[in-house]
Write a protein that holds these residues in place. Structure first.
Motif, PDB file in Angstrom:
ATOM      1  N   ARG A  18       0.931  -1.396  -0.270  1.00  0.00           N
ATOM      2  CA  ARG A  18      -0.168  -0.251   0.029  1.00  0.00           C
ATOM      3  C   ARG A  18       0.634   0.938   0.258  1.00  0.00           C
ATOM      4  N   ARG A  19       2.129   1.264   0.871  1.00  0.00           N
ATOM      5  CA  ARG A  19       2.772   2.902   0.746  1.00  0.00           C
ATOM      6  C   ARG A  19       3.990   2.373  -0.439  1.00  0.00           C
ATOM      7  N   ALA A  20       4.471   1.558  -0.826  1.00  0.00           N
ATOM      8  CA  ALA A  20       4.976   1.124  -2.160  1.00  0.00           C
ATOM      9  C   ALA A  20       3.837   2.255  -3.372  1.00  0.00           C
ATOM     10  N   GLN A  21       2.415   1.751  -3.395  1.00  0.00           N
ATOM     11  CA  GLN A  21       1.772   2.795  -4.428  1.00  0.00           C
ATOM     12  C   GLN A  21       1.777   3.812  -4.419  1.00  0.00           C
ATOM     13  N   GLN A  22       1.404   4.535  -2.551  1.00  0.00           N
ATOM     14  CA  GLN A  22       1.492   5.551  -2.659  1.00  0.00           C
ATOM     15  C   GLN A  22       2.614   6.587  -3.165  1.00  0.00           C
ATOM     16  N   VAL A  23       3.875   6.000  -2.884  1.00  0.00           N
ATOM     17  CA  VAL A  23       4.972   6.409  -3.262  1.00  0.00           C
ATOM     18  C   VAL A  23       5.314   6.454  -4.755  1.00  0.00           C
ATOM     19  N   ARG A  24       4.281   5.505  -5.086  1.00  0.00           N
ATOM     20  CA  ARG A  24       4.276   5.759  -7.240  1.00  0.00           C
ATOM     21  C   ARG A  24       3.550   6.282  -7.211  1.00  0.00           C
ATOM     22  N   ASP A  25       2.054   6.992  -6.977  1.00  0.00           N
ATOM     23  CA  ASP A  25       1.144   7.536  -6.953  1.00  0.00           C
ATOM     24  C   ASP A  25       1.777   9.133  -6.958  1.00  0.00           C
ATOM     25  N   LEU A  26       2.594   9.330  -5.889  1.00  0.00           N
ATOM     26  CA  LEU A  26       3.279  10.619  -5.701  1.00  0.00           C
ATOM     27  C   LEU A  26       3.947  11.000  -6.737  1.00  0.00           C
ATOM     28  N   HIS A  27       4.621  10.473  -7.121  1.00  0.00           N
ATOM     29  CA  HIS A  27       5.648  10.042  -7.935  1.00  0.00           C
ATOM     30  C   HIS A  27       5.239  10.819  -9.120  1.00  0.00           C
ATOM     31  N   SER A  28       4.603  10.209  -9.888  1.00  0.00           N
ATOM     32  CA  SER A  28       3.607  10.778 -10.500  1.00  0.00           C
ATOM     33  C   SER A  28       2.897  11.665 -10.918  1.00  0.00           C
ATOM     34  N   GLU A  29       2.273  12.152 -10.053  1.00  0.00           N
ATOM     35  CA  GLU A  29       1.377  13.532  -9.512  1.00  0.00           C
ATOM     36  C   GLU A  29       2.816  14.668  -9.605  1.00  0.00           C
ATOM     37  N   LEU A  30       3.893  14.812  -9.332  1.00  0.00           N
ATOM     38  CA  LEU A  30       5.359  15.385  -8.805  1.00  0.00           C
ATOM     39  C   LEU A  30       5.464  14.993 -10.122  1.00  0.00           C
ATOM     40  N   ASN A  31       5.857  14.877 -11.351  1.00  0.00           N
ATOM     41  CA  ASN A  31       6.703  14.783 -12.870  1.00  0.00           C
ATOM     42  C   ASN A  31       5.018  15.412 -12.987  1.00  0.00           C
ATOM     43  N   GLU A  32       4.324  15.479 -12.675  1.00  0.00           N
ATOM     44  CA  GLU A  32       3.089  15.988 -13.632  1.00  0.00           C
ATOM     45  C   GLU A  32       2.927  17.643 -12.940  1.00  0.00           C
ATOM     46  N   LEU A  33       3.164  17.592 -12.604  1.00  0.00           N
ATOM     47  CA  LEU A  33       2.675  19.601 -10.773  1.00  0.00           C
ATOM     48  C   LEU A  33       3.713  20.219 -12.489  1.00  0.00           C
ATOM     49  N   ARG A  34       2.397  21.178 -12.733  1.00  0.00           N
ATOM     50  CA  ARG A  34       3.145  22.885 -12.824  1.00  0.00           C
ATOM     51  C   ARG A  34       2.788  23.451 -12.142  1.00  0.00           C
ATOM     52  N   CYS A  35       3.189  24.727 -11.656  1.00  0.00           N
ATOM     53  CA  CYS A  35       2.471  25.880 -11.556  1.00  0.00           C
ATOM     54  C   CYS A  35       3.048  27.340 -12.423  1.00  0.00           C
ATOM     55  N   THR A  36       2.472  28.017 -12.324  1.00  0.00           N
ATOM     56  CA  THR A  36       2.445  29.324 -13.388  1.00  0.00           C
ATOM     57  C   THR A  36       2.567  30.438 -12.560  1.00  0.00           C
ATOM     58  N   SER A  37       2.918  31.498 -12.608  1.00  0.00           N
ATOM     59  CA  SER A  37       2.927  32.630 -11.687  1.00  0.00           C
ATOM     60  C   SER A  37       3.101  33.730 -13.237  1.00  0.00           C
ATOM     61  N   ARG A  38       1.998  34.921 -12.905  1.00  0.00           N
ATOM     62  CA  ARG A  38       2.296  35.490 -13.920  1.00  0.00           C
ATOM     63  C   ARG A  38       2.738  37.342 -13.195  1.00  0.00           C
TER      64      ARG A  38
END
Length: 133
Positions: A18-38
């Motif tokens: 369960r924890r390993a899957q959480q880490v995998r999911d988190l890794h994917s989310e972090l790779n997709e994370l984008r923040c924009t400032s204007r």
């Protein structure tokens, strides 16, 4: 192997999976994370990823008529800093469920974080400890 021992091992394996899957999911989310400032006027926009890497810089074509090169560079740097702060905050929220409650996120990943925040303090070997030569 006693049944109670097997049950304990199975429970531990299930929790690990369960924890390993959480880490995998988190890794994917972090790779997709984008923040924009204007900028307020919308002339300069910067998008960064979870680690503060610049993914995009958007400049309104009119910006060249409004800002000098130095002002433009300053505006870009300010937007990078703001977007990076946003990304750091978002990454922290994503990671919070995996960090022990007694270990503040800022100590591990915040500005000024050091390896010492993750490692235990050195052991005091005292004068009676054997030499390591």
């Amino acid at each position: 192997m006693p049944d109670s021992f097997r049950v304990t091992i199975d429970e531990l394996a299930t929790e690990y999976n369960r924890r390993a899957q959480q880490v995998r999911d988190l890794h994917s989310e972090l790779n997709e994370l984008r923040c924009t400032s204007r900028t307020r006027d919308g002339m300069v926009g910067v998008t960064v990823g979870a680690r503060g890497q610049v993914c995009a810089i958007e400049l309104n074509p009119r910006v060249y008529r409004i800002l000098s090169a130095t002002e433009l560079a300053t505006a870009i740097m300010e937007q990078i800093a703001q977007a990076t702060a946003q990304a750091t905050a978002c990454a922290g929220e994503l990671m919070r469920p995996l960090i022990p409650d007694d270990l503040p996120y800022e100590e591990i990943f915040g500005p000024g974080a050091t390896l010492d925040s993750l490692l235990p303090q050195p052991l005091d070997l005292g004068a009676d400890a054997p030499s390591r030569r």
